[in-house]
Design a protein around this motif. Structure first.
Motif, mmCIF file in Angstrom:
data_model
loop_
_atom_site.group_PDB
_atom_site.id
_atom_site.type_symbol
_atom_site.label_atom_id
_atom_site.label_comp_id
_atom_site.label_asym_id
_atom_site.label_seq_id
_atom_site.Cartn_x
_atom_site.Cartn_y
_atom_site.Cartn_z
ATOM 1 N N MET A 160 0.681 -1.056 0.121
ATOM 2 C CA MET A 160 0.638 0.106 0.246
ATOM 3 C C MET A 160 1.024 1.000 -0.092
ATOM 4 N N ASN A 161 0.605 1.896 -0.576
ATOM 5 C CA ASN A 161 1.316 3.287 -1.363
ATOM 6 C C ASN A 161 0.563 4.459 -0.008
ATOM 7 N N VAL A 162 1.881 5.389 0.783
ATOM 8 C CA VAL A 162 1.475 6.085 1.561
ATOM 9 C C VAL A 162 1.108 7.305 0.412
ATOM 10 N N SER A 163 0.363 8.211 0.740
ATOM 11 C CA SER A 163 0.102 9.567 0.064
ATOM 12 C C SER A 163 1.347 10.268 0.801
ATOM 13 N N PRO A 164 1.579 11.301 -0.058
ATOM 14 C CA PRO A 164 2.975 12.382 0.373
ATOM 15 C C PRO A 164 2.202 13.264 0.899
ATOM 16 N N ASN A 165 2.653 13.230 2.344
ATOM 17 C CA ASN A 165 2.230 14.757 3.141
ATOM 18 C C ASN A 165 2.537 16.211 2.619
ATOM 19 N N PRO A 166 1.507 16.835 2.519
ATOM 20 C CA PRO A 166 1.740 17.846 1.934
ATOM 21 C C PRO A 166 2.482 19.338 2.402
ATOM 22 N N ILE A 167 2.709 19.270 3.326
ATOM 23 C CA ILE A 167 3.039 19.917 4.359
ATOM 24 C C ILE A 167 4.793 19.854 4.288
ATOM 25 N N GLU A 168 5.479 18.266 4.353
ATOM 26 C CA GLU A 168 6.307 17.304 4.158
ATOM 27 C C GLU A 168 6.822 18.430 2.590
ATOM 28 N N ILE A 169 6.409 18.249 1.810
ATOM 29 C CA ILE A 169 6.598 18.643 0.267
ATOM 30 C C ILE A 169 6.147 20.165 0.075
ATOM 31 N N SER A 170 5.668 21.045 0.787
ATOM 32 C CA SER A 170 5.609 22.048 0.633
ATOM 33 C C SER A 170 7.767 22.689 1.132
ATOM 34 N N PHE A 171 7.913 21.432 2.217
ATOM 35 C CA PHE A 171 9.654 21.759 2.692
ATOM 36 C C PHE A 171 10.547 21.471 1.603
ATOM 37 N N GLU A 172 9.804 20.587 1.450
ATOM 38 C CA GLU A 172 10.880 19.785 0.017
ATOM 39 C C GLU A 172 11.151 20.824 -1.056
ATOM 40 N N ARG A 173 10.452 21.565 -1.707
ATOM 41 C CA ARG A 173 9.924 22.558 -2.671
ATOM 42 C C ARG A 173 10.317 23.808 -2.416
ATOM 43 N N ALA A 174 10.451 23.831 -1.558
ATOM 44 C CA ALA A 174 11.130 25.604 -0.812
ATOM 45 C C ALA A 174 12.584 24.917 -0.463
ATOM 46 N N ALA A 175 13.291 23.754 -0.200
ATOM 47 C CA ALA A 175 14.250 23.657 -0.084
ATOM 48 C C ALA A 175 15.103 24.149 -1.404
ATOM 49 N N ALA A 176 14.634 22.642 -2.361
ATOM 50 C CA ALA A 176 15.088 22.957 -3.389
ATOM 51 C C ALA A 176 14.917 24.340 -4.116
ATOM 52 N N ARG A 177 14.728 25.420 -4.290
ATOM 53 C CA ARG A 177 14.459 26.612 -4.254
ATOM 54 C C ARG A 177 15.151 27.682 -3.390
ATOM 55 N N CYS A 178 15.498 27.108 -1.986
ATOM 56 C CA CYS A 178 16.169 28.367 -1.060
ATOM 57 C C CYS A 178 17.022 27.067 -0.394
ATOM 58 N N ALA A 179 18.242 28.055 0.533
ATOM 59 C CA ALA A 179 19.745 27.440 0.990
ATOM 60 C C ALA A 179 18.839 27.477 2.498
ATOM 61 N N ASP A 180 18.705 28.663 2.945
ATOM 62 C CA ASP A 180 18.249 28.930 3.766
ATOM 63 C C ASP A 180 16.786 29.718 5.116
ATOM 64 N N LEU A 181 15.634 29.312 5.164
ATOM 65 C CA LEU A 181 14.706 29.857 5.104
ATOM 66 C C LEU A 181 15.025 30.928 6.569
ATOM 67 N N THR A 182 15.873 30.729 6.975
ATOM 68 C CA THR A 182 16.126 32.197 8.492
ATOM 69 C C THR A 182 15.639 33.222 8.058
ATOM 70 N N PRO A 183 16.649 33.915 7.004
ATOM 71 C CA PRO A 183 16.480 35.258 7.010
ATOM 72 C C PRO A 183 14.843 35.972 6.140
ATOM 73 N N LEU A 184 14.244 34.900 5.238
ATOM 74 C CA LEU A 184 13.004 34.933 4.840
ATOM 75 C C LEU A 184 11.878 35.114 6.219
ATOM 76 N N VAL A 185 12.476 33.942 6.793
ATOM 77 C CA VAL A 185 10.925 33.674 8.026
ATOM 78 C C VAL A 185 11.001 35.520 9.305
ATOM 79 N N TYR A 186 12.338 35.013 9.440
ATOM 80 C CA TYR A 186 12.629 36.413 9.920
ATOM 81 C C TYR A 186 12.158 37.182 9.989
ATOM 82 N N GLN A 187 12.357 38.395 8.324
ATOM 83 C CA GLN A 187 12.032 39.491 7.748
ATOM 84 C C GLN A 187 10.687 39.541 7.247
ATOM 85 N N ARG A 188 9.967 38.760 7.326
ATOM 86 C CA ARG A 188 8.318 38.023 7.660
ATOM 87 C C ARG A 188 7.618 38.846 8.992
#
Length: 134
Positions: A1-29
């Motif tokens: 049985m295949n487990v459906s991908p977790n959308p929260i995890e997917i969002s972090f994976e996609r973000a990691a592919a675009r940005c090496a460090d979320l820290t400055p973006l998160v804290y600026q916001r």
């Protein structure tokens, strides 16, 4: 049985592919949306604290949205800890929304309705878990 991908995890994976460090973006916001939070971080050494705090929060989010093996309990512990610092509970919880909004902006067109729904649900569940009235 295949487990459906977790959308929260997917969002972090996609973000990691675009940005090496979320820290400055998160804290600026965070500082833009809640200027009072800027004073909560000391000037020297705060970058390490911010990075560590965000990493632990992401780990707790992923566990809370996933299998809940224990890391999610950090949320409850930190609610109490931040109460001790005088951080309003609503402001503590707002940090999770800041993370979500940062990811949404970073992902742009890749922010799917499934991801949006998963995040909306997660934020409501975190509010309830942390004891913040709806």
């Amino acid at each position: 049985m295949n487990v459906s991908p977790n959308p929260i995890e997917i969002s972090f994976e996609r973000a990691a592919a675009r940005c090496a460090d979320l820290t400055p973006l998160v804290y600026q916001r965070l500082f833009d949306e809640h200027p009072e939070t800027r004073a909560m971080f000391r000037t020297q050494g705060s970058e390490l604290v911010k990075g560590s705090m965000l990493a632990l929060t992401i780990e707790a989010i992923l566990d809370f949205a996933g299998e809940r093996r224990g890391h999610f309990r950090l949320i409850a512990c930190e609610v109490v800890s931040h109460d001790g610092y005088g951080t309003p509970r609503e402001l503590f919880i707002a940090f999770f929304g800041v993370i979500r909004d940062t990811l949404r902006d970073l992902l742009g067109d890749e922010w799917s309705p499934d991801i949006a729904h998963a995040w909306d649900t997660l934020l409501v569940e975190i509010d309830a878990f942390a004891g913040v009235p709806a």
